[in-house]
Scaffold this motif. Sequence first.
Motif, PDB file in Angstrom:
ATOM      1  N   THR A 278       0.855  -1.185   0.000  1.00 45.84           N
ATOM      2  CA  THR A 278       0.000   0.000   0.000  1.00 45.84           C
ATOM      3  C   THR A 278       0.890   1.234   0.000  1.00 45.84           C
ATOM      4  O   THR A 278       2.034   1.195   0.440  1.00 45.84           O
ATOM      5  CB  THR A 278      -0.949   0.051   1.220  1.00 45.84           C
ATOM      6  OG1 THR A 278      -0.174   0.080   2.411  1.00 45.84           O
ATOM      7  CG2 THR A 278      -1.895  -1.133   1.231  1.00 45.84           C
ATOM      8  N   SER A 279       0.328   2.319  -0.521  1.00 49.84           N
ATOM      9  CA  SER A 279       1.073   3.568  -0.616  1.00 49.84           C
ATOM     10  C   SER A 279       0.108   4.726  -0.431  1.00 49.84           C
ATOM     11  O   SER A 279      -1.094   4.586  -0.642  1.00 49.84           O
ATOM     12  CB  SER A 279       1.746   3.660  -1.982  1.00 49.84           C
ATOM     13  OG  SER A 279       2.372   4.914  -2.150  1.00 49.84           O
ATOM     14  N   LYS A 280       0.672   5.876  -0.086  1.00 50.16           N
ATOM     15  CA  LYS A 280      -0.137   7.092  -0.053  1.00 50.16           C
ATOM     16  C   LYS A 280      -0.664   7.368  -1.452  1.00 50.16           C
ATOM     17  O   LYS A 280      -0.054   6.984  -2.446  1.00 50.16           O
ATOM     18  CB  LYS A 280       0.718   8.280   0.399  1.00 50.16           C
ATOM     19  CG  LYS A 280       1.190   8.194   1.821  1.00 50.16           C
ATOM     20  CD  LYS A 280       2.058   9.416   2.129  1.00 50.16           C
ATOM     21  CE  LYS A 280       2.633   9.328   3.518  1.00 50.16           C
ATOM     22  NZ  LYS A 280       3.526  10.466   3.801  1.00 50.16           N
ATOM     23  N   LEU A 281      -1.785   8.067  -1.509  1.00 52.97           N
ATOM     24  CA  LEU A 281      -2.322   8.487  -2.805  1.00 52.97           C
ATOM     25  C   LEU A 281      -1.380   9.492  -3.445  1.00 52.97           C
ATOM     26  O   LEU A 281      -0.708  10.252  -2.740  1.00 52.97           O
ATOM     27  CB  LEU A 281      -3.709   9.097  -2.627  1.00 52.97           C
ATOM     28  CG  LEU A 281      -4.808   8.116  -2.207  1.00 52.97           C
ATOM     29  CD1 LEU A 281      -6.083   8.864  -1.864  1.00 52.97           C
ATOM     30  CD2 LEU A 281      -5.077   7.092  -3.291  1.00 52.97           C
ATOM     31  N   PRO A 282      -1.313   9.526  -4.779  1.00 53.70           N
ATOM     32  CA  PRO A 282      -0.394  10.449  -5.445  1.00 53.70           C
ATOM     33  C   PRO A 282      -0.812  11.898  -5.259  1.00 53.70           C
ATOM     34  O   PRO A 282      -1.980  12.208  -5.055  1.00 53.70           O
ATOM     35  CB  PRO A 282      -0.475  10.028  -6.910  1.00 53.70           C
ATOM     36  CG  PRO A 282      -1.760   9.308  -7.039  1.00 53.70           C
ATOM     37  CD  PRO A 282      -2.043   8.688  -5.710  1.00 53.70           C
ATOM     38  N   ASN A 283       0.159  12.787  -5.357  1.00 53.87           N
ATOM     39  CA  ASN A 283      -0.064  14.232  -5.294  1.00 53.87           C
ATOM     40  C   ASN A 283      -0.081  14.802  -6.695  1.00 53.87           C
ATOM     41  O   ASN A 283       0.476  14.226  -7.618  1.00 53.87           O
ATOM     42  CB  ASN A 283       1.068  14.921  -4.510  1.00 53.87           C
ATOM     43  CG  ASN A 283       1.110  14.479  -3.070  1.00 53.87           C
ATOM     44  OD1 ASN A 283       0.097  14.158  -2.480  1.00 53.87           O
ATOM     45  ND2 ASN A 283       2.300  14.455  -2.503  1.00 53.87           N
ATOM     46  N   GLY A 284      -0.642  15.975  -6.830  1.00 53.66           N
ATOM     47  CA  GLY A 284      -0.506  16.731  -8.073  1.00 53.66           C
ATOM     48  C   GLY A 284      -1.407  16.276  -9.197  1.00 53.66           C
ATOM     49  O   GLY A 284      -2.091  15.265  -9.103  1.00 53.66           O
ATOM     50  N   PRO A 285      -1.372  17.028 -10.297  1.00 57.50           N
ATOM     51  CA  PRO A 285      -2.257  16.751 -11.444  1.00 57.50           C
ATOM     52  C   PRO A 285      -1.737  15.609 -12.314  1.00 57.50           C
ATOM     53  O   PRO A 285      -0.568  15.250 -12.263  1.00 57.50           O
ATOM     54  CB  PRO A 285      -2.225  18.067 -12.218  1.00 57.50           C
ATOM     55  CG  PRO A 285      -0.878  18.639 -11.908  1.00 57.50           C
ATOM     56  CD  PRO A 285      -0.573  18.224 -10.481  1.00 57.50           C
ATOM     57  N   LYS A 286      -2.637  15.075 -13.114  1.00 53.18           N
ATOM     58  CA  LYS A 286      -2.263  14.052 -14.094  1.00 53.18           C
ATOM     59  C   LYS A 286      -1.602  14.735 -15.289  1.00 53.18           C
ATOM     60  O   LYS A 286      -1.704  15.937 -15.482  1.00 53.18           O
ATOM     61  CB  LYS A 286      -3.498  13.287 -14.561  1.00 53.18           C
ATOM     62  CG  LYS A 286      -4.140  12.452 -13.467  1.00 53.18           C
ATOM     63  CD  LYS A 286      -5.343  11.728 -13.992  1.00 53.18           C
ATOM     64  CE  LYS A 286      -6.000  10.917 -12.883  1.00 53.18           C
ATOM     65  NZ  LYS A 286      -7.195  10.227 -13.343  1.00 53.18           N
ATOM     66  N   SER A 287      -0.955  13.928 -16.110  1.00 49.49           N
ATOM     67  CA  SER A 287      -0.317  14.477 -17.313  1.00 49.49           C
ATOM     68  C   SER A 287      -1.394  14.833 -18.345  1.00 49.49           C
ATOM     69  O   SER A 287      -2.574  14.571 -18.143  1.00 49.49           O
ATOM     70  CB  SER A 287       0.667  13.465 -17.894  1.00 49.49           C
ATOM     71  OG  SER A 287      -0.033  12.315 -18.313  1.00 49.49           O
ATOM     72  N   LYS A 288      -0.994  15.400 -19.487  1.00 49.01           N
ATOM     73  CA  LYS A 288      -1.938  15.842 -20.521  1.00 49.01           C
ATOM     74  C   LYS A 288      -2.794  14.705 -21.059  1.00 49.01           C
ATOM     75  O   LYS A 288      -3.932  14.904 -21.453  1.00 49.01           O
ATOM     76  CB  LYS A 288      -1.172  16.504 -21.670  1.00 49.01           C
ATOM     77  CG  LYS A 288      -0.577  17.836 -21.295  1.00 49.01           C
ATOM     78  CD  LYS A 288       0.181  18.433 -22.459  1.00 49.01           C
ATOM     79  CE  LYS A 288       0.840  19.730 -22.031  1.00 49.01           C
ATOM     80  NZ  LYS A 288       1.642  20.318 -23.101  1.00 49.01           N
ATOM     81  N   ASP A 289      -2.233  13.486 -21.104  1.00 44.13           N
ATOM     82  CA  ASP A 289      -3.007  12.358 -21.629  1.00 44.13           C
ATOM     83  C   ASP A 289      -3.926  11.739 -20.577  1.00 44.13           C
ATOM     84  O   ASP A 289      -4.564  10.725 -20.824  1.00 44.13           O
ATOM     85  CB  ASP A 289      -2.087  11.297 -22.236  1.00 44.13           C
ATOM     86  CG  ASP A 289      -1.159  10.657 -21.214  1.00 44.13           C
ATOM     87  OD1 ASP A 289      -1.221  11.015 -20.022  1.00 44.13           O
ATOM     88  OD2 ASP A 289      -0.372   9.791 -21.616  1.00 44.13           O
ATOM     89  N   GLY A 290      -3.999  12.350 -19.394  1.00 43.42           N
ATOM     90  CA  GLY A 290      -4.906  11.863 -18.351  1.00 43.42           C
ATOM     91  C   GLY A 290      -4.320  10.767 -17.490  1.00 43.42           C
ATOM     92  O   GLY A 290      -4.976  10.242 -16.606  1.00 43.42           O
ATOM     93  N   LYS A 291      -3.076  10.394 -17.747  1.00 44.50           N
ATOM     94  CA  LYS A 291      -2.428   9.340 -16.962  1.00 44.50           C
ATOM     95  C   LYS A 291      -1.319   9.956 -16.128  1.00 44.50           C
ATOM     96  O   LYS A 291      -0.887  11.067 -16.366  1.00 44.50           O
ATOM     97  CB  LYS A 291      -1.859   8.260 -17.875  1.00 44.50           C
ATOM     98  CG  LYS A 291      -2.913   7.530 -18.653  1.00 44.50           C
ATOM     99  CD  LYS A 291      -2.294   6.448 -19.493  1.00 44.50           C
ATOM    100  CE  LYS A 291      -3.362   5.696 -20.266  1.00 44.50           C
ATOM    101  NZ  LYS A 291      -2.800   4.625 -21.075  1.00 44.50           N
ATOM    102  N   ARG A 292      -0.871   9.212 -15.164  1.00 42.31           N
ATOM    103  CA  ARG A 292       0.266   9.671 -14.384  1.00 42.31           C
ATOM    104  C   ARG A 292       1.177   8.479 -14.131  1.00 42.31           C
ATOM    105  O   ARG A 292       0.732   7.351 -14.060  1.00 42.31           O
ATOM    106  CB  ARG A 292      -0.170  10.327 -13.078  1.00 42.31           C
ATOM    107  CG  ARG A 292      -0.685   9.364 -12.046  1.00 42.31           C
ATOM    108  CD  ARG A 292      -1.084  10.036 -10.742  1.00 42.31           C
ATOM    109  NE  ARG A 292      -0.012  10.757 -10.153  1.00 42.31           N
ATOM    110  CZ  ARG A 292      -0.113  12.040  -9.774  1.00 42.31           C
ATOM    111  NH1 ARG A 292      -1.229  12.685  -9.913  1.00 42.31           N
ATOM    112  NH2 ARG A 292       0.907  12.648  -9.239  1.00 42.31           N
ATOM    113  N   SER A 293       2.434   8.744 -14.012  1.00 40.85           N
ATOM    114  CA  SER A 293       3.420   7.706 -13.768  1.00 40.85           C
ATOM    115  C   SER A 293       3.750   7.732 -12.284  1.00 40.85           C
ATOM    116  O   SER A 293       4.850   8.071 -11.882  1.00 40.85           O
ATOM    117  CB  SER A 293       4.658   7.960 -14.617  1.00 40.85           C
ATOM    118  OG  SER A 293       5.246   6.769 -15.007  1.00 40.85           O
TER     119      SER A 293
END
Length: 196
Positions: free
Chosen positions: A157-172
Amino acid sequence: MTRMKKYVTAAAVAAALVGAPTMAHAIATANTPASMAGIQTAAAAKASSSASVRVVAPGERIAAAPKVQLWLTKDGKHWSTPTMTNQFRSVTDGNIDMSRPGVSLQAEPVEGRYFLSGVYNGKGDAATVKVKTEQGTVTGTIVRLAGKPGWGAWYATSKLPNGPKSKDGKRSFVHSVTVYDAAGRTIAKMTSPSFG
């Protein structure tokens, strides 16, 4: 009376001599908890390091996170979360190339955290899994069936990600997933997966 004093003195000396080993034993016993604490700490450390591997029977459900169950069958990894029940990742349908090492990733928010899991395959006995995220590295748990099926599952388990997604709607959010054996050798690794 003098004879009586001699008997009392002799009895006191005898008691002191008999008590000497007892006193030594008492001193050793008093020191034992500290030394035992060190032994127990070492044993606890070993247990916690081996606690990152769980050998389960087919169909045996384990609590992988709050409100999350995970179980294995000979066909693959199954898991249920509050929003998605009876999910499945097959190791027999041809979607995983079992001829070379690999590791997969499934990620979903559960109870304010990300539940991360996947299937791995490769040579060697997996001992731990490290997941590098944008917020740091988390250590997960290996789950496998008894014997040597050549594959297993992992979860963390991990903390939820911070910040906005990339332009294509995904995040790495997850940068890599690496499964290691007890000697620290890499069994399987996935780098820079993306998901929405």
